[in-house]
Write a protein that holds these residues in place. Structure first.
Motif, PDB file in Angstrom:
ATOM      1  N   ALA A 133       0.734  -1.024   0.078  1.00 10.04           N
ATOM      2  CA  ALA A 133       0.039   0.055   0.029  1.00 10.04           C
ATOM      3  C   ALA A 133       0.899   1.308   0.000  1.00 10.04           C
ATOM      4  O   ALA A 133       0.403   2.309  -0.284  1.00 10.04           O
ATOM      5  N   LEU A 134       2.055   1.213   0.377  1.00 13.00           N
ATOM      6  CA  LEU A 134       3.071   2.407   0.240  1.00 13.00           C
ATOM      7  C   LEU A 134       3.192   2.902  -0.953  1.00 13.00           C
ATOM      8  O   LEU A 134       3.300   3.846  -1.324  1.00 13.00           O
ATOM      9  N   GLY A 135       3.311   1.822  -1.904  1.00 11.65           N
ATOM     10  CA  GLY A 135       3.658   2.161  -3.603  1.00 11.65           C
ATOM     11  C   GLY A 135       4.964   1.877  -3.852  1.00 11.65           C
ATOM     12  O   GLY A 135       5.149   2.293  -4.911  1.00 11.65           O
ATOM     13  N   LEU A 154       8.098 -15.045  -0.106  1.00 10.37           N
ATOM     14  CA  LEU A 154       8.509 -14.590  -1.540  1.00 10.37           C
ATOM     15  C   LEU A 154       7.094 -14.852  -2.274  1.00 10.37           C
ATOM     16  O   LEU A 154       6.858 -13.832  -2.932  1.00 10.37           O
ATOM     17  N   ALA A 155       6.491 -15.912  -1.995  1.00  9.19           N
ATOM     18  CA  ALA A 155       4.949 -16.003  -2.726  1.00  9.19           C
ATOM     19  C   ALA A 155       3.919 -14.894  -2.402  1.00  9.19           C
ATOM     20  O   ALA A 155       3.340 -14.544  -3.347  1.00  9.19           O
ATOM     21  N   GLY A 156       3.965 -14.581  -1.301  1.00 12.81           N
ATOM     22  CA  GLY A 156       3.155 -13.296  -0.778  1.00 12.81           C
ATOM     23  C   GLY A 156       3.544 -12.097  -1.376  1.00 12.81           C
ATOM     24  O   GLY A 156       2.848 -11.324  -1.976  1.00 12.81           O
ATOM     25  N   ALA A 157       4.619 -11.770  -1.851  1.00 15.89           N
ATOM     26  CA  ALA A 157       5.315 -10.598  -1.940  1.00 15.89           C
ATOM     27  C   ALA A 157       4.710 -10.726  -3.374  1.00 15.89           C
ATOM     28  O   ALA A 157       4.354  -9.453  -4.181  1.00 15.89           O
ATOM     29  N   HIS A 158       5.348 -11.810  -4.153  1.00 15.75           N
ATOM     30  CA  HIS A 158       4.810 -11.544  -5.617  1.00 15.75           C
ATOM     31  C   HIS A 158       3.412 -11.642  -5.933  1.00 15.75           C
ATOM     32  O   HIS A 158       3.122 -10.966  -6.833  1.00 15.75           O
ATOM     33  N   ARG A 159       2.598 -12.083  -5.159  1.00 15.17           N
ATOM     34  CA  ARG A 159       1.096 -12.058  -5.286  1.00 15.17           C
ATOM     35  C   ARG A 159       0.590 -10.548  -5.373  1.00 15.17           C
ATOM     36  O   ARG A 159      -0.247 -10.198  -5.983  1.00 15.17           O
ATOM     37  N   LEU A 160       1.366  -9.598  -4.334  1.00 16.78           N
ATOM     38  CA  LEU A 160       0.969  -8.385  -4.267  1.00 16.78           C
ATOM     39  C   LEU A 160       1.716  -7.412  -5.200  1.00 16.78           C
ATOM     40  O   LEU A 160       1.869  -6.180  -5.229  1.00 16.78           O
ATOM     41  N   GLY A 161       2.592  -8.174  -6.248  1.00 17.24           N
ATOM     42  CA  GLY A 161       3.515  -7.344  -7.134  1.00 17.24           C
ATOM     43  C   GLY A 161       4.813  -6.763  -6.722  1.00 17.24           C
ATOM     44  O   GLY A 161       5.411  -5.756  -7.381  1.00 17.24           O
TER      45      GLY A 161
END
Length: 536
Positions: free
Chosen positions: A50-52, A93-100
């Motif tokens: 959400a920070l961007g 890693l998987a969670g980060a990639h899901r969020l772009g």
């Protein structure tokens, strides 16, 4: 710029990306031991997204005795139990990639821990397969160390080992023996460790103190550097470090890392280059298409004040075409006192000053690295001697601030005794006043540093000129500072009042400009530490 940049669609994701640095010990503790962990980062990924920002850089979480809090690695391919497991990293890693979000991790190539199996075998004899993996030398005839090289953390860069009847070299702690990266077999092992994490799916590496990776094989003494007006806290400060680091073969080793990375697509590789004259090394590490993506120095991290001259000088070193190299920038990190405490004048509104520094960082040409808590405007914490953890701070107390004051727990909420970081006593105390600046406290305040920083990140994300454009410096009287960023048909004017009084802005600077973000009513007058950014 001699040549226009390629179209944005042809550029790698990392060019101009904003990176958010996470110091995992201090981000969020989920298992109640007072130390942040990988599941804590995973839990906060929505906040980070959400920070961007485009990417996160996670400081070391590898297996380690923690003498230097993870920068003394005992296993390059495993997670230390205090942070979790390899499965926890996979989930992160998987969670980060899901969020772009892209994920960048540290690689420490100059040294290991003395608890690493490589060193345990190397020290056993002078003729085993690992004998030449570290830097060993016989004493001088009088028993003293082989030369005059000094450790960053104080004292000689040599420690006697009774097993081999030799000294081993260490540029940092004696528990961080120097790898012999001149040895091709050692390079092979380091490349293999990098491949392990690339196979897992990481998107980049930050290479720690990489200019310490190789040394003069003739072991010549470093020449003295008279103290002059410099602050001296350790013998290291009294030498020109031309022989114990910065060997010309380091960029050649970097080509091996880049060659590996190219097999995995657009992998971001950024070098940390400490030292008083980093520019030649930064240029050498990043020049052309065979070396690293980027590099950053301590231009701003150790600067005692923020001035237009310093910003302009740093930017102009990297104002050429992409082929000359691409910089990254940090105002704060885990090794340096937080910038708002170093630069904000006494009595000034630190919240407004934090907005200014965050906006300025995000307007620079290169890759901004935003350190955890910087989006909240956190000041440096004061850590009592009894609570210190940093070995450098303890050894040099009270001559240096040390690094602990920038590493205190991230404040998430005000109600919890430990600012929402943990239910147990943290490994470092929560900083003074940090709970009042907690993320939850700032979420609902439209005028908070957090929400301003989010807005500024959005402005940068939607401006090709701010991410990739040329940089120019309109001639304005100090303390007003002006940046002009241009790309194609877009020009953005960025104005910053670095002084304590209102300043007038020449009308021609902003004529016809559409405001994008500001902390001032209009562009004609900027209040103390005011910001105004508009598109021409």
């Amino acid at each position: 710029m001699e040549n226009p940049p390629p179209p944005e669609t042809a550029l790698p994701w990392w060019r101009g990306a904003v990176v958010y640095q996470i110091y995992p010990r201090s981000y969020l503790d989920t298992n109640g031991d007072g130390i942040g962990d990988l599941p804590g980062i995973t839990r906060k990924l929505p906040y980070i997204a959400a920070l961007g920002v485009e990417a996160i850089w996670i400081s070391p979480f590898f297996k380690s005795p923690m003498s230097d809090f993870g920068y003394d690695v005992s296993d390059y391919c495993d997670v230390d139990p205090i942070f979790g497991t390899l499965a926890d990293f996979d989930a992160l890693l998987a969670g980060a990639h899901r969020l772009g979000l892209k994920v960048i991790i540290d690689q420490v190539y100059a040294h290991t821990s003395d608890a690493h199996d490589w060193f345990a075998q190397s020290r056993e004899s002078r003729d085993n397969p690992y004998a030449d993996w570290y830097v060993w030398k016989d004493p001088k005839p009088d028993g003293t160390p082989p030369n005059n090289w000094q450790s960053v953390f104080g004292g000689a860069a040599w420690t006697w080992d009774a097993r081999r009847q030799q000294y081993y070299m260490h540029n940092f702690l004696s528990t961080q023996p120097q790898l012999n990266v001149h040895n091709r077999v050692v390079q092979d092992a380091l490349v293999a460790a990098a491949k392990f994490w690339l196979d897992k799916g990481v998107d980049g590496f930050r290479l720690d103190a990489i200019n310490f990776a190789m040394f003069d094989p003739d072991f010549r003494d470093n020449p003295p550097w008279p103290a002059g007006s410099r602050t001296i806290t350790r013998p290291f400060d009294l030498q020109h470090h031309i022989h114990n680091q910065s060997h010309p073969d380091i960029p050649v080793f970097m080509e091996r890392i880049r060659e590996l990375a190219n097999n995995y697509g657009a992998i971001f590789t950024v070098a940390e280059v400490p030292g008083p004259d980093p520019l030649p090394e930064m240029s050498a590490f990043t020049a052309g298409e065979k070396r690293l993506s980027s590099a950053y120095s301590f231009d701003f991290l150790y600067a005692s004040r923020l001035s237009p001259r310093r910003v302009k000088a740093s930017q102009m070193n990297w104002a050429g075409p992409f082929s000359e190299g691409w910089p990254s920038w940090a105002f704060s990190n885990h090794d340096a006192p937080r910038c708002v405490s170093r630069w904000c004048p006494p009595g000034a509104d630190m919240r407004q000053f934090a907005k200014l520094t965050n906006a300025l960082l995000l307007c620079l040409r290169g890759n901004p690295i935003l350190y955890q808590g910087e989006e909240l405007g956190l000041p440096q914490a004061e850590v009592a001697f009894v609570d210190l953890q940093d070995p450098e701070a303890i050894a040099n107390w009270p001559r240096t601030l040390g690094r602990d004051g920038a590493r205190t727990p991230m404040p998430w909420s005000k109600g919890n005794t430990f600012a929402g970081f943990s239910e147990a006593k943290p490994w470092l105390p929560v900083g003074q006043g940090h709970a009042e600046l907690a993320a939850s406290e700032q979420e609902s305040d439209p005028d908070s540093v957090l929400n301003f920083t989010r807005s500024m990140l959005n402005v940068r994300a939607n401006s090709a000129a701010l991410r990739l454009g040329e940089v120019e410096f309109p001639d304005v009287p100090e303390p007003l500072f002006a940046l002009r960023r241009s790309l194609g048909g877009e020009t953005v004017i960025c104005l910053f009042n670095l002084g304590a009084d209102d300043v007038s802005v020449p009308a021609e600077l902003t004529a016809g400009a559409k405001p994008l973000i500001s902390t001032a009513p209009g562009p004609m007058t900027l209040p103390q530490h005011g910001v105004w950014i508009g598109r021409l």
